[in-house]
Design an enzyme around this catalytic site. Structure first.
Site, PDB file in Angstrom:
ATOM      1  N   ASP A  79      16.132 -70.450  14.270  1.00 17.09           N
ATOM      2  CA  ASP A  79      16.496 -70.167  15.670  1.00 17.09           C
ATOM      3  C   ASP A  79      18.016 -70.176  15.833  1.00 17.09           C
ATOM      4  OD1 ASP A  79      16.798 -72.944  15.303  1.00 17.09           O
ATOM      5  OD2 ASP A  79      16.291 -73.396  17.393  1.00 17.09           O
ATOM      6  N   ASP A  87      22.023 -73.152  12.007  1.00 14.73           N
ATOM      7  CA  ASP A  87      21.128 -72.190  11.343  1.00 14.73           C
ATOM      8  C   ASP A  87      21.975 -71.088  10.683  1.00 14.73           C
ATOM      9  OD1 ASP A  87      18.137 -72.562  12.875  1.00 14.73           O
ATOM     10  OD2 ASP A  87      19.878 -73.115  14.052  1.00 14.73           O
ATOM     11  N   PHE A  96      15.533 -82.414  18.379  1.00 14.38           N
ATOM     12  CA  PHE A  96      15.366 -81.170  19.149  1.00 14.38           C
ATOM     13  C   PHE A  96      14.222 -80.283  18.648  1.00 14.38           C
ATOM     14  CE2 PHE A  96      16.101 -76.656  19.833  1.00 14.38           C
ATOM     15  CZ  PHE A  96      16.116 -76.603  21.216  1.00 14.38           C
ATOM     16  N   ASN A  97      14.165 -79.984  17.346  1.00 14.47           N
ATOM     17  CA  ASN A  97      13.172 -78.998  16.881  1.00 14.47           C
ATOM     18  C   ASN A  97      11.742 -79.444  17.163  1.00 14.47           C
ATOM     19  OD1 ASN A  97      15.099 -77.235  15.944  1.00 14.47           O
ATOM     20  ND2 ASN A  97      14.999 -77.963  13.813  1.00 14.47           N
ATOM     21  N   HIS A 132      22.721 -80.278  10.005  1.00 15.05           N
ATOM     22  CA  HIS A 132      21.258 -80.363  10.065  1.00 15.05           C
ATOM     23  C   HIS A 132      20.594 -79.290   9.197  1.00 15.05           C
ATOM     24  CE1 HIS A 132      21.495 -83.100  13.497  1.00 15.05           C
ATOM     25  NE2 HIS A 132      22.128 -82.203  14.224  1.00 15.05           N
ATOM     26  N   ASP A 133      20.652 -78.037   9.649  1.00 17.22           N
ATOM     27  CA  ASP A 133      19.878 -76.973   8.989  1.00 17.22           C
ATOM     28  C   ASP A 133      20.378 -76.657   7.579  1.00 17.22           C
ATOM     29  OD1 ASP A 133      18.380 -76.949  11.261  1.00 17.22           O
ATOM     30  OD2 ASP A 133      19.323 -75.168  12.123  1.00 17.22           O
TER      31      ASP A 133
HETATM   32  C1  BDR Z   1      18.163 -79.106  15.134  1.00 12.73           C
HETATM   33  O1  BDR Z   1      18.191 -78.703  16.495  1.00 12.73           O
HETATM   34  C2  BDR Z   1      18.900 -77.515  16.641  1.00 12.73           C
HETATM   35  O2  BDR Z   1      19.719 -77.565  17.783  1.00 12.73           O
HETATM   36  C3  BDR Z   1      19.663 -77.303  15.368  1.00 12.73           C
HETATM   37  O3  BDR Z   1      19.812 -75.928  15.081  1.00 12.73           O
HETATM   38  C4  BDR Z   1      18.821 -77.995  14.332  1.00 12.73           C
HETATM   39  O4  BDR Z   1      17.829 -77.130  13.818  1.00 12.73           O
HETATM   40  C5  BDR Z   1      18.831 -80.448  15.013  1.00 12.73           C
HETATM   41  O5  BDR Z   1      18.158 -81.390  15.772  1.00 12.73           O
HETATM   42 CA    CA Z   2      17.957 -74.748  14.145  1.00 13.09          CA
END
Ligand code: BDR
Ligand code: CA
Length: 308
Positions: free
Chosen positions: A11, A16, A168-169, A242-243
């Protein structure tokens, strides 16, 4: 060199975008398709941003399929406050030359995995798990074509980043998370406990900026923009990788420590909505990643984008 066939479900999203740069630069990964989902920004933007990154990486040959425009049950939630209104803070958005691939992401996942050899594909997921859950519900037999899922999502000891408890995800589609973690398909989970250990510190960016080529410069632009947005929430705090951790794990698992676990998701309304619950015992179908070597992580990034 043997390559790992992967499909990336994402996303974009600034982190990402960095993740896509790493994956598309790696000769060890055979990125067969990118599928997009609504998450950080609405679906039309995540789909455009994924195609932008393919064009920037001279990989317009990789098809991008748009997937689910909303979560399964809950109201949509976005994260422009961390990624900018375009989803790709740090870059000037443009309309990529290559159009979206024809067909729905979930249909593509099902068709591809059903015609795959046993455990042929690794599926990298860096957004809400909506597309993957929909594919599993529609066609549970796709499990046969999957070696493993490598997912960015969830949190245990670190607590959440969108609520005190939820990452978040998973928060953006907890019901999808529950379907995926209960499916029996083994998942390696790069969660906040580990991604918070690797941040885009200024000295890392100085080192990246010194590399030749446009791509390292673009990655620095993305990470600098993410740092500005991150600092709005806590002064001096740098953006977590993160990603990108999904691709780093695939390419260099020796940089990480992990344990076996069962993982469930809180889908009840209330303050713990979207929280991942991780078993205390080191057993279960999933791999919960706990530690990362940040120096090794950035050395890998430099190796990937320094040459391109
Ligand atoms: C995740 O949430 C999104 O905002 C970032 O792209 C990442 O995948 C981190 O919590
Ligand atoms: Ca993401």
């Amino acid at each position: 060199m043997t390559t790992t066939p992967i499909i990336i479900d994402c996303d974009p999203g600034v982190d990402d975008a960095v993740m896509l740069m790493m994956a598309l630069a790696s000769p060890a990964l055979d990125v067969r398709a990118i599928t997009t989902v609504a998450g950080n920004v609405p679906l039309h933007l995540t789909s455009r941003n994924a195609r932008m990154m393919c064009q920037i990486m001279d990989r317009a040959d990789v098809p991008v399929f748009a997937g689910c425009p909303r979560p399964i049950l809950r109201d949509p939630v976005t994260a422009e406050h961390f990624h900018g209104d375009s989803g790709i803070a740090g870059l000037d958005p443009f309309e990529p030359d290559a159009p979206l691939a024809a067909g729905h992401a979930v249909t593509h996942l099902i068709d591809t995995l059903r015609s795959a050899g046993p455990a042929e594909y690794t599926i990298v997921v860096t957004g809400p798990l909506t597309n993957i859950a929909a594919a599993i519900v529609m066609a549970p037999d796709i499990a046969l074509g999957i070696d493993k899922l490598v997912i960015m999502g969830g949190a245990d000891s670190e607590g959440g980043n969108i609520t005190p408890f939820a990452e978040f995800n998973i928060f953006a589609d907890p019901h999808a998370g529950a379907v995926v973690f209960d499916s029996g398909i083994p998942a390696t989970i790069l969660n906040l406990d580990v991604t918070h250990q690797v941040r885009a510190e200024p000295e890392r960016l100085t080192s990246l900026r010194a590399l030749p080529g446009l791509r390292a410069a673009i990655m620095v632009q993305l990470l600098e923009a993410a740092n500005v947005l991150e600092a709005r929430w806590k002064e001096g705090r740098m953006t977590p990788m993160h990603d990108p951790a999904t691709i780093a794990y695939l390419l260099a698992p020796h940089l990480f420590e992990a344990r076996k676990a069962t993982v469930s998701v809180d889908t009840e309304a209330g303050m713990r909505f979207g929280q991942t619950r991780v078993s205390a015992l080191d057993e279960g179908p999933h791999t919960w990643v706990t530690k990362a070597d940040a120096d090794g992580f950035f050395a890998l990034i430099e190796e990937l984008v320094g040459k391109t």
